[in-house]
Design a protein around this motif. Sequence first.
Motif, mmCIF file in Angstrom:
data_model
loop_
_atom_site.group_PDB
_atom_site.id
_atom_site.type_symbol
_atom_site.label_atom_id
_atom_site.label_comp_id
_atom_site.label_asym_id
_atom_site.label_seq_id
_atom_site.Cartn_x
_atom_site.Cartn_y
_atom_site.Cartn_z
ATOM 1 N N ILE A 48 -12.824 4.300 0.187
ATOM 2 C CA ILE A 48 -11.436 4.494 -0.239
ATOM 3 C C ILE A 48 -10.555 3.355 0.295
ATOM 4 N N ALA A 49 -10.697 3.025 1.569
ATOM 5 C CA ALA A 49 -9.876 1.972 2.175
ATOM 6 C C ALA A 49 -10.145 0.616 1.525
ATOM 7 N N VAL A 50 -11.407 0.298 1.299
ATOM 8 C CA VAL A 50 -11.746 -0.977 0.670
ATOM 9 C C VAL A 50 -11.205 -1.026 -0.758
ATOM 10 N N SER A 51 -11.281 0.076 -1.482
ATOM 11 C CA SER A 51 -10.756 0.072 -2.854
ATOM 12 C C SER A 51 -9.245 -0.139 -2.857
ATOM 13 N N HIS A 52 -8.547 0.376 -1.840
ATOM 14 C CA HIS A 52 -7.115 0.117 -1.725
ATOM 15 C C HIS A 52 -6.846 -1.355 -1.440
ATOM 16 N N VAL A 53 -7.666 -1.963 -0.590
ATOM 17 C CA VAL A 53 -7.496 -3.377 -0.261
ATOM 18 C C VAL A 53 -7.757 -4.238 -1.496
ATOM 19 N N VAL A 54 -8.805 -3.912 -2.250
ATOM 20 C CA VAL A 54 -9.160 -4.685 -3.442
ATOM 21 C C VAL A 54 -8.057 -4.577 -4.503
ATOM 22 N N ASN A 55 -7.422 -3.431 -4.594
ATOM 23 C CA ASN A 55 -6.318 -3.237 -5.537
ATOM 24 C C ASN A 55 -5.085 -3.934 -4.959
ATOM 25 N N GLY A 56 -4.902 -5.179 -5.327
ATOM 26 C CA GLY A 56 -3.853 -6.015 -4.756
ATOM 27 C C GLY A 56 -2.445 -5.489 -4.937
ATOM 28 N N SER A 57 -2.221 -4.643 -5.909
ATOM 29 C CA SER A 57 -0.868 -4.131 -6.140
ATOM 30 C C SER A 57 -0.593 -2.851 -5.349
ATOM 31 N N PHE A 58 -1.603 -2.331 -4.660
ATOM 32 C CA PHE A 58 -1.425 -1.080 -3.920
ATOM 33 C C PHE A 58 -0.642 -1.319 -2.642
ATOM 34 N N VAL A 59 0.468 -0.613 -2.509
ATOM 35 C CA VAL A 59 1.251 -0.617 -1.278
ATOM 36 C C VAL A 59 1.328 0.829 -0.814
ATOM 37 N N ALA B 26 -9.802 -1.484 10.224
ATOM 38 C CA ALA B 26 -9.484 -2.866 9.836
ATOM 39 C C ALA B 26 -8.826 -2.906 8.459
ATOM 40 N N CYS B 27 -9.345 -2.127 7.536
ATOM 41 C CA CYS B 27 -8.740 -2.072 6.194
ATOM 42 C C CYS B 27 -7.316 -1.543 6.258
ATOM 43 N N TRP B 28 -7.096 -0.485 7.024
ATOM 44 C CA TRP B 28 -5.753 0.092 7.109
ATOM 45 C C TRP B 28 -4.785 -0.824 7.846
ATOM 46 N N LEU B 29 -5.272 -1.627 8.774
ATOM 47 C CA LEU B 29 -4.403 -2.623 9.405
ATOM 48 C C LEU B 29 -3.981 -3.676 8.380
ATOM 49 N N PHE B 30 -4.916 -4.080 7.528
ATOM 50 C CA PHE B 30 -4.596 -5.009 6.445
ATOM 51 C C PHE B 30 -3.563 -4.391 5.508
ATOM 52 N N LEU B 31 -3.768 -3.119 5.167
ATOM 53 C CA LEU B 31 -2.817 -2.432 4.292
ATOM 54 C C LEU B 31 -1.463 -2.247 4.975
ATOM 55 N N ALA B 32 -1.458 -2.065 6.286
ATOM 56 C CA ALA B 32 -0.194 -1.960 7.021
ATOM 57 C C ALA B 32 0.580 -3.262 6.914
ATOM 58 N N ALA B 33 -0.116 -4.380 7.027
ATOM 59 C CA ALA B 33 0.547 -5.684 6.892
ATOM 60 C C ALA B 33 1.090 -5.857 5.480
ATOM 61 N N ARG B 34 0.323 -5.449 4.472
ATOM 62 C CA ARG B 34 0.784 -5.538 3.085
ATOM 63 C C ARG B 34 2.009 -4.664 2.877
ATOM 64 N N THR B 35 2.002 -3.471 3.444
ATOM 65 C CA THR B 35 3.141 -2.559 3.324
ATOM 66 C C THR B 35 4.369 -3.149 4.007
ATOM 67 N N TYR B 36 4.171 -3.728 5.180
ATOM 68 C CA TYR B 36 5.287 -4.335 5.915
ATOM 69 C C TYR B 36 5.913 -5.473 5.104
ATOM 70 N N ARG B 37 5.047 -6.337 4.540
ATOM 71 C CA ARG B 37 5.559 -7.442 3.728
ATOM 72 C C ARG B 37 6.289 -6.930 2.493
ATOM 73 N N ALA B 38 5.767 -5.891 1.870
ATOM 74 C CA ALA B 38 6.413 -5.335 0.666
ATOM 75 C C ALA B 38 7.758 -4.716 1.001
ATOM 76 N N ARG B 39 7.869 -4.078 2.146
ATOM 77 C CA ARG B 39 9.142 -3.451 2.543
ATOM 78 C C ARG B 39 10.189 -4.496 2.948
ATOM 79 N N ARG B 40 9.725 -5.631 3.482
ATOM 80 C CA ARG B 40 10.654 -6.697 3.892
ATOM 81 C C ARG B 40 11.207 -7.467 2.707
ATOM 82 N N THR B 41 10.427 -7.566 1.641
ATOM 83 C CA THR B 41 10.844 -8.317 0.465
ATOM 84 C C THR B 41 11.889 -7.521 -0.298
ATOM 85 N N PRO B 42 13.058 -8.143 -0.550
ATOM 86 C CA PRO B 42 14.096 -7.415 -1.306
ATOM 87 C C PRO B 42 13.639 -7.144 -2.740
ATOM 88 N N ARG B 43 13.976 -5.982 -3.205
ATOM 89 C CA ARG B 43 13.616 -5.595 -4.575
ATOM 90 C C ARG B 43 14.761 -5.927 -5.523
#
Length: 82
Positions: free
Chosen positions: A16-27, A64-81
């Motif tokens: 599940i975690a790897v599939s979330h990482v592979v799905n680049g648009s998943f935040v 490790a996967c969830w740490l990667f996803l945490a970084a992706r989530t952090y970057r997505a939240r910092r970027t203005p929409r």
Amino acid sequence: MAGTLLSIAFACGVIIAVSHVVNGSFVAPIYDVVANLVSFTCACAASLLLNHLLAATFAAIAIACWLFLAARTYRARRTPRP
């Protein structure tokens, strides 16, 4: 038997975690990241205490996967929409 069941459960978590990482648009929502990091960290620690190394390895991969996803989530939240 417990080691086998733990390994299967954590292997599913890794899939599940790897599939979330592979799905680049998943935040992931922040609560999901935090809950999964706490869950897999506890699972890894428990597996190590029980000397179930394969289960601990799967849990560590999921961490490790969830740490990667945490970084992706952090970057997505910092970027203005727009």
